[in-house]
Design a protein around this motif. Structure first.
Motif, short mmCIF file in Angstrom:
data_model
loop_
_atom_site.label_atom_id
_atom_site.label_comp_id
_atom_site.label_asym_id
_atom_site.label_seq_id
_atom_site.Cartn_x
_atom_site.Cartn_y
_atom_site.Cartn_z
N ASN A 491 32.66 34.60 81.34
CA ASN A 491 31.46 33.76 81.29
C ASN A 491 31.86 32.43 80.67
N ILE A 492 32.24 31.48 81.52
CA ILE A 492 32.83 30.24 81.03
C ILE A 492 31.82 29.39 80.28
N MET A 493 30.54 29.52 80.62
CA MET A 493 29.51 28.78 79.89
C MET A 493 29.42 29.28 78.45
N SER A 494 29.57 30.59 78.26
CA SER A 494 29.54 31.15 76.90
C SER A 494 30.75 30.67 76.11
N TYR A 495 31.91 30.59 76.77
CA TYR A 495 33.12 30.14 76.08
C TYR A 495 32.99 28.69 75.64
N ILE A 496 32.42 27.86 76.50
CA ILE A 496 32.32 26.43 76.18
C ILE A 496 31.24 26.17 75.13
N TRP A 552 50.28 19.98 96.84
CA TRP A 552 51.30 19.81 97.88
C TRP A 552 52.25 21.00 97.99
N LYS A 553 51.88 22.13 97.43
CA LYS A 553 52.72 23.33 97.53
C LYS A 553 51.97 24.40 98.32
N HIS A 554 52.35 24.59 99.60
CA HIS A 554 51.62 25.51 100.47
C HIS A 554 51.65 26.94 99.93
N SER A 555 52.83 27.39 99.50
CA SER A 555 52.95 28.79 99.04
C SER A 555 52.11 29.04 97.79
N ARG A 556 52.05 28.06 96.90
CA ARG A 556 51.26 28.24 95.67
C ARG A 556 49.77 28.13 95.95
N THR A 557 49.40 27.29 96.93
CA THR A 557 47.99 27.23 97.34
C THR A 557 47.56 28.59 97.89
N MET A 558 48.44 29.23 98.66
CA MET A 558 48.14 30.55 99.19
C MET A 558 48.00 31.58 98.07
N MET A 559 48.68 31.34 96.94
CA MET A 559 48.50 32.24 95.78
C MET A 559 47.07 32.16 95.27
N LEU A 560 46.49 30.97 95.28
CA LEU A 560 45.09 30.82 94.88
C LEU A 560 44.18 31.65 95.78
N VAL A 561 44.51 31.66 97.08
CA VAL A 561 43.71 32.43 98.04
C VAL A 561 43.91 33.92 97.81
N VAL A 562 45.17 34.33 97.65
CA VAL A 562 45.49 35.76 97.48
C VAL A 562 44.85 36.32 96.22
N PHE A 563 44.84 35.52 95.14
CA PHE A 563 44.24 35.97 93.88
C PHE A 563 42.73 35.79 93.84
N LYS A 564 42.14 35.45 95.01
CA LYS A 564 40.67 35.32 95.13
C LYS A 564 40.10 34.39 94.05
N SER A 565 40.67 33.19 94.00
CA SER A 565 40.26 32.23 92.97
C SER A 565 38.93 31.54 93.28
N ALA A 566 38.52 31.50 94.56
CA ALA A 566 37.33 30.72 94.94
C ALA A 566 36.07 31.12 94.17
N PRO A 567 35.70 32.40 94.10
CA PRO A 567 34.49 32.73 93.32
C PRO A 567 34.64 32.46 91.83
N ILE A 568 35.85 32.63 91.30
CA ILE A 568 36.08 32.34 89.88
C ILE A 568 35.87 30.85 89.62
N LEU A 569 36.45 30.02 90.48
CA LEU A 569 36.33 28.56 90.31
C LEU A 569 34.89 28.09 90.54
N LYS A 570 34.21 28.71 91.50
CA LYS A 570 32.82 28.31 91.78
C LYS A 570 31.94 28.53 90.55
N ARG A 571 32.19 29.62 89.82
CA ARG A 571 31.40 29.88 88.61
C ARG A 571 31.64 28.80 87.56
N ALA A 572 32.87 28.25 87.54
CA ALA A 572 33.18 27.20 86.56
C ALA A 572 32.43 25.91 86.85
N LEU A 573 31.93 25.74 88.09
CA LEU A 573 31.15 24.54 88.43
C LEU A 573 29.81 24.50 87.70
N LYS A 574 29.41 25.60 87.10
CA LYS A 574 28.15 25.62 86.37
C LYS A 574 28.20 24.75 85.11
N VAL A 575 29.39 24.44 84.64
CA VAL A 575 29.54 23.57 83.47
C VAL A 575 29.23 22.14 83.92
#
Length: 709
Positions: A491-496, A552-575
């Motif tokens: 809960n990033i809002m609680s942390y901040i 600019w790193k394709h393989s590392r960008t794919m790591m963001l996808v593989v680790f399912k970062s999109a919903p985690i990052l979207k929650r951080a937009l609440k700040v």
């Protein structure tokens, strides 16, 4: 707005938005906050101890016995007293040395018992610290610190103890506290600084960044402490203080974000590149935060409303239709500015450095030796290079241990050695206070590590792109990407908005005001701040690090996808803070084409925010990904190719045996015999013995020498 082939797009903001968080990003927090975070609340009784040892020694000093107060002495009298303390630091008795060090710490803390206000404390702290530096106290402390680091008895004793507390790190904490106060106070420049203080500041900065201390920059000694602690060989090291001092040393010697911007301008001028049209940090500071995208609960509520009536269903059904046919303005910009693309193409310093490196590798003889400027970043990199992997792994271990999402494990490192008291709490109030202290302690460690890593990445990238790339690769191989994502999976809002602070115990407030009675209610209430500065600062730093690792790193960008970062990052937009939102949106932008059309359709508000906030390139196709773009990725091949380029760079520039095949050979016997050879000091003592053993006593096969080979 065009930025050398880049575009900034701004959309009007809704008038119904909630206000932004009033946060201004910078190199660090205000000075009082940075000083207060040096001490844990458990250390609070030691302020009086420092004062008592100072006053005991001060009264015994005959030349100042008539004047009882330090603040009434002349500068010459103060210098004479400091010289006496300096001499006393050299005594062999460990306890006496500690008392003298505490007296020096009291001076650095601003002789608070003679002050009425916090402003007075800060004034006298600054005055005293410049006197201490001028008298050579820092160098003396460095020698004592080196002794404590190498104190095998203290290390083995700490390793054997089942539970480590403040008591095991007393000497180290006192030394590191004085050094931190000196570095941080001298680093921060004020308008009313005297000319001699400004000169001392530059001298101190150069000394810390140069290999003057034990043949290496001071930061390397602190890095050694970090690795020694993480290898479990010195569990008593007060890691929070070490990390704070390391961060501020690097910040002081390499420079903060404003100095970095000036260095970028200078680097572009030297390479005859067009100047930067704006300072990106200033642009971001002027941005407004966007409304966060709808949460899952809000989407469920919308679906329930759709079921309540046919009319509402029609209204809601028509809205997705409009959303799906939304034409981003980005395409219009493409058509409008395409003729200008070559003229305004942005060329980075990194691109020039990579081209130059290729030339040096291809033509080592014709281009000759490269002249490498001995910048503070270059000196630090050369010092770190042999143990770079250990330094990176150690910092990430500490970051993991301090993260609020981490669970205590028996094999994990104990970062609480410099916060836990000798006697554990027995009342509810004591337990609450210690709980706040521990959480605050962890937050400060995260702050220091995140700021340190970001500084290193930014300075090394400017110094040379391959120096940045090797640090980045070590971070990636040590699982930095999933670690940061794990950090944000809370809960990033609680942390901040966390309130892990007790204002009345913060320095310098606690040393000039009467201590009110602490209650459970007052501890629960916390402060009245809208957010916690250090936690928001840490979050932005970690997002910026993640951006630097994946850009600019394709393989590392794919790591963001593989680790399912999109919903985690979207929650951080609440700040609701523009800078934090920008770096979240950048991370979402680079992976959007791999998330599929359905994700883009159901996240149009996020897509719109990306268009609105993030800089776009003229040929950017981030929003129009298809199956071809989401091609299989070979992480190993991409990283191996990068590692090969890095190793060639390091070998060419730093290998002492480089170009051995191309070195000229002297074939003249007279010339070779006439060369002066460096001989060891004891050579003339053993020369005759050597002749006897190696020449006279060895039989010579003359027939063999006369035969043809």
């Amino acid at each position: 707005m065009i930025h050398d082939g880049l575009i900034w797009l701004f959309f009007p903001q809704s008038s119904m938005e909630s206000p932004n968080l009033e946060f201004e990003y910078g190199d660090s927090d205000m000075l009082t906050a940075e000083l207060s975070e040096l001490y844990s609340y458990t250390e609070e009784p030691e302020f009086a101890l420092n004062r008592d040892y100072f006053e005991e020694d001060f009264r015994s000093h005959g030349s100042v016995s008539l004047r009882r107060r330090w603040t009434e002495l002349t500068v010459d009298e103060q210098r004479a007293y400091v010289m006496r303390l300096l001499d006393a630091l050299e005594v062999t008795d460990r306890d006496k040395r500690l008392k003298v060090a505490r007296a020096i710490l009291y001076l650095a803390q601003g002789v608070f018992d003679e002050c009425d206000t916090e402003v007075d404390v800060l004034h006298w702290s600054r005055h005293n610290i410049f006197v201490l530096y001028d008298m050579g106290i820092f160098t003396a402390l460095l020698e004592l610190l080196s002794m404590e680091i190498d104190n095998s008895q203290a290390c083995s004793s700490a390793v054997r103890k089942p539970a480590i507390s403040l008591a095991e790190s007393t000497e180290l904490r006192v030394l590191l506290s004085i050094m931190y106060l000196m570095v941080e106070t001298i680093r921060v420049q004020t308008e009313d600084d005297r000319p001699e203080w400004r000169a001392a500041r530059e001298t101190f900065k150069n000394e810390l960044g140069s290999p003057l201390y034990n043949g290496e920059p001071f930061a390397l000694l602190l890095f050694t402490m970090v690795t020694k602690f993480c290898s479990m060989n010195a569990p008593h090291f007060p890691m929070k203080k070490v990390l704070l001092l390391l961060w501020k040393t690097v910040l002081f010697t390499l420079g903060g974000f404003e100095e970095l911007q000036q260095m970028k301008v200078g680097a572009r001028e030297r390479l005859s590149l067009p100047p930067l049209p704006e300072d990106s940090i200033k642009v971001v500071r002027a941005m407004r935060a966007a409304s966060p995208p709808a949460s899952a609960m809000e989407l469920i509520e919308q679906q329930q409303q759709q079921k309540r009536g046919r009319r509402s269903r029609r209204v809601h059904a028509s809205r997705p239709a409009h959303t799906h046919t939304y034409t981003p303005p980005h395409t219009h910009f493409l058509r409008l500015f395409l003729p200008l693309s070559k003229e305004h193409k942005y060329v980075s310093v990194s691109e020039i450095q990579m081209r130059r490196e290729e030339e040096l590798l291809q033509c080592p003889l014709s281009l000759g030796e490269e002249e490498v400027e001995e910048t503070p970043a270059e000196i630090l990199y050369v010092g770190m290079l042999p143990n770079l992997s250990q330094y990176v792994i150690a910092l990430l271990k500490l970051l993991l241990a301090a993260a609020p999402t981490s669970k205590a494990k028996t094999d994990s490192i104990n970062i609480l050695a410099d916060v836990l008291p000798e006697e554990m709490p027995i009342t509810v109030l004591q337990s609450m206070k210690l709980g706040i202290d521990v959480n605050r302690h962890k937050e400060i460690i995260v702050k220091a590590i995140s700021a340190l890593l970001l500084l290193l990445l930014k300075h090394l990238k400017l110094n040379h792109i391959y120096q940045f790339e090797i640090v980045s690769q070590h971070l990636v191989f040590a699982n930095c990407i999933p670690l940061i994502l794990k950090f944000f999976n809370q809960n990033i809002m609680s942390y901040i908005s966390a309130k892990n602070s007790i204002c009345v115990l913060d320095f310098p407030h606690c040393v000039v005001h009467e201590m009110p009675e602490l209650t459970a209610e007052s501890l629960e209430a916390g402060d009245n701040n809208q957010f916690c500065w250090r936690n928001l600062f840490s979050c932005i730093n970690l997002l910026r690090i993640l951006n630097k690792l994946t850009k600019w790193k394709h393989s590392r960008t794919m790591m963001l996808v593989v680790f399912k970062s999109a919903p985690i990052l979207k929650r951080a937009l609440k700040v609701k803070q523009a800078m934090m939102q920008l770096y979240v949106l950048k991370l979402l932008k680079i992976q959007t084409k791999y998330l599929g059309r359905q994700w883009r359709k159901s996240n149009m508000k996020t897509m719109s925010a990306i268009y609105q906030k993030v800089r776009h390139r003229l040929n950017d196709d981030w929003a129009y990904g298809n199956d071809i773009d989401a091609r299989p990725w070979d992480f190993q091949a991409e990283e191996c190719a990068l590692r090969e380029s890095i190793e060639k760079f390091n070998s060419r520039r730093y290998d002492k045996n480089k170009n051995g095949d191309f070195a000229p050979v002297d074939n003249c016997l007279q010339s070779v015999l006439g060369q002066r050879v460096e001989l060891p000091e004891d050579f003339h003592y053993s020369y005759e013995m050597w002749l006897e053993r190696e020449v006279f006593s060895q039989p010579i096969q003359w027939e063999g020498l006369l035969q043809n080979p």
